[in-house]
Design a protein around this motif. Structure first.
Motif, PDB file in Angstrom:
ATOM      1  N   MET A   1      31.756  32.321  32.936  1.00 28.16           N
ATOM      2  CA  MET A   1      32.394  33.564  33.340  1.00 28.16           C
ATOM      3  C   MET A   1      31.375  34.526  33.934  1.00 28.16           C
ATOM      4  N   PRO A   2      31.807  35.340  34.899  1.00 25.99           N
ATOM      5  CA  PRO A   2      30.912  36.371  35.425  1.00 25.99           C
ATOM      6  C   PRO A   2      30.708  37.474  34.386  1.00 25.99           C
ATOM      7  N   GLU A   3      29.797  38.363  34.682  1.00 22.48           N
ATOM      8  CA  GLU A   3      29.549  39.510  33.808  1.00 22.48           C
ATOM      9  C   GLU A   3      30.560  40.598  34.143  1.00 22.48           C
ATOM     10  N   VAL A   4      31.285  41.053  33.137  1.00 22.60           N
ATOM     11  CA  VAL A   4      32.312  42.079  33.328  1.00 22.60           C
ATOM     12  C   VAL A   4      31.858  43.371  32.676  1.00 22.60           C
ATOM     13  N   ILE A   5      31.865  44.450  33.453  1.00 18.71           N
ATOM     14  CA  ILE A   5      31.500  45.771  32.934  1.00 18.71           C
ATOM     15  C   ILE A   5      32.717  46.675  33.095  1.00 18.71           C
ATOM     16  N   VAL A   6      33.145  47.265  31.995  1.00 27.65           N
ATOM     17  CA  VAL A   6      34.380  48.044  31.968  1.00 27.65           C
ATOM     18  C   VAL A   6      34.061  49.532  31.848  1.00 27.65           C
TER      19      VAL A   6
ATOM     20  N   CYS B   1      41.152  35.775  37.803  1.00 30.68           N
ATOM     21  CA  CYS B   1      39.904  35.541  38.537  1.00 30.68           C
ATOM     22  C   CYS B   1      38.726  35.357  37.601  1.00 30.68           C
ATOM     23  N   VAL B   2      38.607  36.231  36.628  1.00 29.25           N
ATOM     24  CA  VAL B   2      37.472  36.166  35.709  1.00 29.25           C
ATOM     25  C   VAL B   2      37.472  34.846  34.942  1.00 29.25           C
ATOM     26  N   HIS B   3      38.666  34.330  34.651  1.00 33.61           N
ATOM     27  CA  HIS B   3      38.766  33.072  33.902  1.00 33.61           C
ATOM     28  C   HIS B   3      38.815  31.852  34.812  1.00 33.61           C
ATOM     29  N   GLY B   4      38.602  32.053  36.133  1.00 38.57           N
ATOM     30  CA  GLY B   4      38.361  30.930  37.013  1.00 38.57           C
ATOM     31  C   GLY B   4      39.572  30.247  37.600  1.00 38.57           C
ATOM     32  N   ASP B   5      40.661  30.967  37.832  1.00 42.80           N
ATOM     33  CA  ASP B   5      41.847  30.379  38.462  1.00 42.80           C
ATOM     34  C   ASP B   5      41.493  29.925  39.878  1.00 42.80           C
TER      35      ASP B   5
ATOM     36  N   ARG C   1      23.472  36.819  40.352  1.00 42.30           N
ATOM     37  CA  ARG C   1      24.286  37.614  39.437  1.00 42.30           C
ATOM     38  C   ARG C   1      25.659  37.844  40.048  1.00 42.30           C
ATOM     39  N   THR C   2      26.687  37.792  39.193  1.00 42.47           N
ATOM     40  CA  THR C   2      28.052  38.111  39.612  1.00 42.47           C
ATOM     41  C   THR C   2      28.587  39.168  38.660  1.00 42.47           C
ATOM     42  N   LEU C   3      28.928  40.329  39.205  1.00 46.92           N
ATOM     43  CA  LEU C   3      29.423  41.438  38.394  1.00 46.92           C
ATOM     44  C   LEU C   3      30.868  41.762  38.753  1.00 46.92           C
ATOM     45  N   TRP C   4      31.679  41.958  37.739  1.00 42.09           N
ATOM     46  CA  TRP C   4      33.001  42.538  37.919  1.00 42.09           C
ATOM     47  C   TRP C   4      32.946  43.939  37.324  1.00 42.09           C
ATOM     48  N   LEU C   5      33.126  44.930  38.178  1.00 45.40           N
ATOM     49  CA  LEU C   5      33.033  46.337  37.781  1.00 45.40           C
ATOM     50  C   LEU C   5      34.460  46.906  37.814  1.00 45.40           C
ATOM     51  N   VAL C   6      35.056  47.048  36.647  1.00 46.20           N
ATOM     52  CA  VAL C   6      36.479  47.358  36.558  1.00 46.20           C
ATOM     53  C   VAL C   6      36.721  48.505  35.591  1.00 46.20           C
ATOM     54  N   ASP C   7      37.907  49.114  35.725  1.00 51.12           N
ATOM     55  CA  ASP C   7      38.244  50.155  34.763  1.00 51.12           C
ATOM     56  C   ASP C   7      39.042  49.556  33.595  1.00 51.12           C
ATOM     57  N   ALA C   8      39.251  50.381  32.572  1.00 49.14           N
ATOM     58  CA  ALA C   8      39.889  49.886  31.348  1.00 49.14           C
ATOM     59  C   ALA C   8      41.280  49.350  31.628  1.00 49.14           C
ATOM     60  N   ALA C   9      42.000  49.991  32.534  1.00 49.68           N
ATOM     61  CA  ALA C   9      43.367  49.540  32.826  1.00 49.68           C
ATOM     62  C   ALA C   9      43.381  48.158  33.459  1.00 49.68           C
ATOM     63  N   ALA C  10      42.391  47.863  34.316  1.00 50.56           N
ATOM     64  CA  ALA C  10      42.332  46.570  34.976  1.00 50.56           C
ATOM     65  C   ALA C  10      41.780  45.479  34.066  1.00 50.56           C
TER      66      ALA C  10
END
Length: 240
Positions: A1-6, A210-214, A227-236
């Motif tokens: 999984m990529p790195e997810v920052i909320v 997407c984060v889980h690789g569909d 590096r792969t970053l997902w920069l998302v808000d709490a709702a997303a």
């Protein structure tokens, strides 16, 4: 999984991503004589660029050593409101001491007869620059899981050979306008760092897929070599 920052909300995503962008550019230039940055449109993407322009950190960067690129563009006439480069120009580029030669805009229908011609010209621009491995490549995420102008199920995403041209024409886009130019998936994944920005509850399902690789979704296929970053808000982030 990529790195997810909320982050708390869309504004916090834009504020934090803008700071991250400027710090990353500064770090790259501390080690190399050039930084190649791919910017994106969309609500959060443009808000990020506008925030970066207003930051005091922007004044610490040698912009003559920064090259700006796009992951995709709408093939419409120059100056059209749909063009990503115009939005970026207004939000960020117009306020920086950035040489015009460092801004690599994708061609418009005013300059090229076809999207094929515009894509070929952009591929040549990339090659002339030495086929850079983008230091930062920012992408927005569509509600259908598309990134750049790579759409789920579309031939440009499904059928493109990884060895094909770095920039490709897109026809019959499911999102208007129908004719576009996009980087290929292989070219996107040449980036050292890929950042995907997304916000809002409407994106929660597709962010999770997407984060889980569909594999059906282009957003799941993009990744940086370092590096792969997902920069998302709490709702997303609620479905991750």
């Amino acid at each position: 999984m990529p790195e997810v920052i909320v982050y708390a909300d869309a504004d916090a995503v834009a504020q934090s991503t803008a700071a991250r962008l400027l710090v990353r550019i500064g770090d790259v230039l501390a080690h190399r004589d050039r930084a190649d940055v791919m910017v994106t449109g969309g609500t959060v993407g443009i808000a990020t660029l506008a925030t970066a322009a207003a930051s005091p950190l922007a004044q610490t960067i040698d912009w003559t050593s920064v090259h700006v690129w796009w992951g995709d563009e709408r093939f419409v006439e120059a100056g059209h409101a749909d063009r990503n480069e115009g939005q970026a120009q207004a939000a960020l580029l117009g306020g920086l001491p950035l040489p015009e030669g460092n801004i690599h805009r994708m061609g418009s229908s005013s300059a090229f007869a076809t999207a094929e011609d515009a894509a070929a010209a952009y591929a040549a621009d990339i090659a002339e620059a030495g086929d850079p491995a983008w230091d930062i490549l920012m992408l927005g995420l569509g509600p259908d899981g598309h990134v750049a102008s790579l759409f789920p199920g579309h031939p440009v995403y499904v059928e493109s050979d990884p060895a094909s041209a770095s920039a490709l024409p897109v026809h019959d886009s499911p999102k208007p306008p129908p004719t576009r130019v996009t980087l290929s998936l292989a070219t996107i994944n040449r980036a050292r760092e890929v950042w995907v920005v997304a916000a809002g509850a409407a994106k929660a399902d597709v962010v999770a897929r997407c984060v889980h690789g569909d594999a059906q979704l282009p957003g799941a296929a993009v990744r940086g070599s370092e590096r792969t970053l997902w920069l998302v808000d709490a709702a997303a982030a609620t479905r991750i």
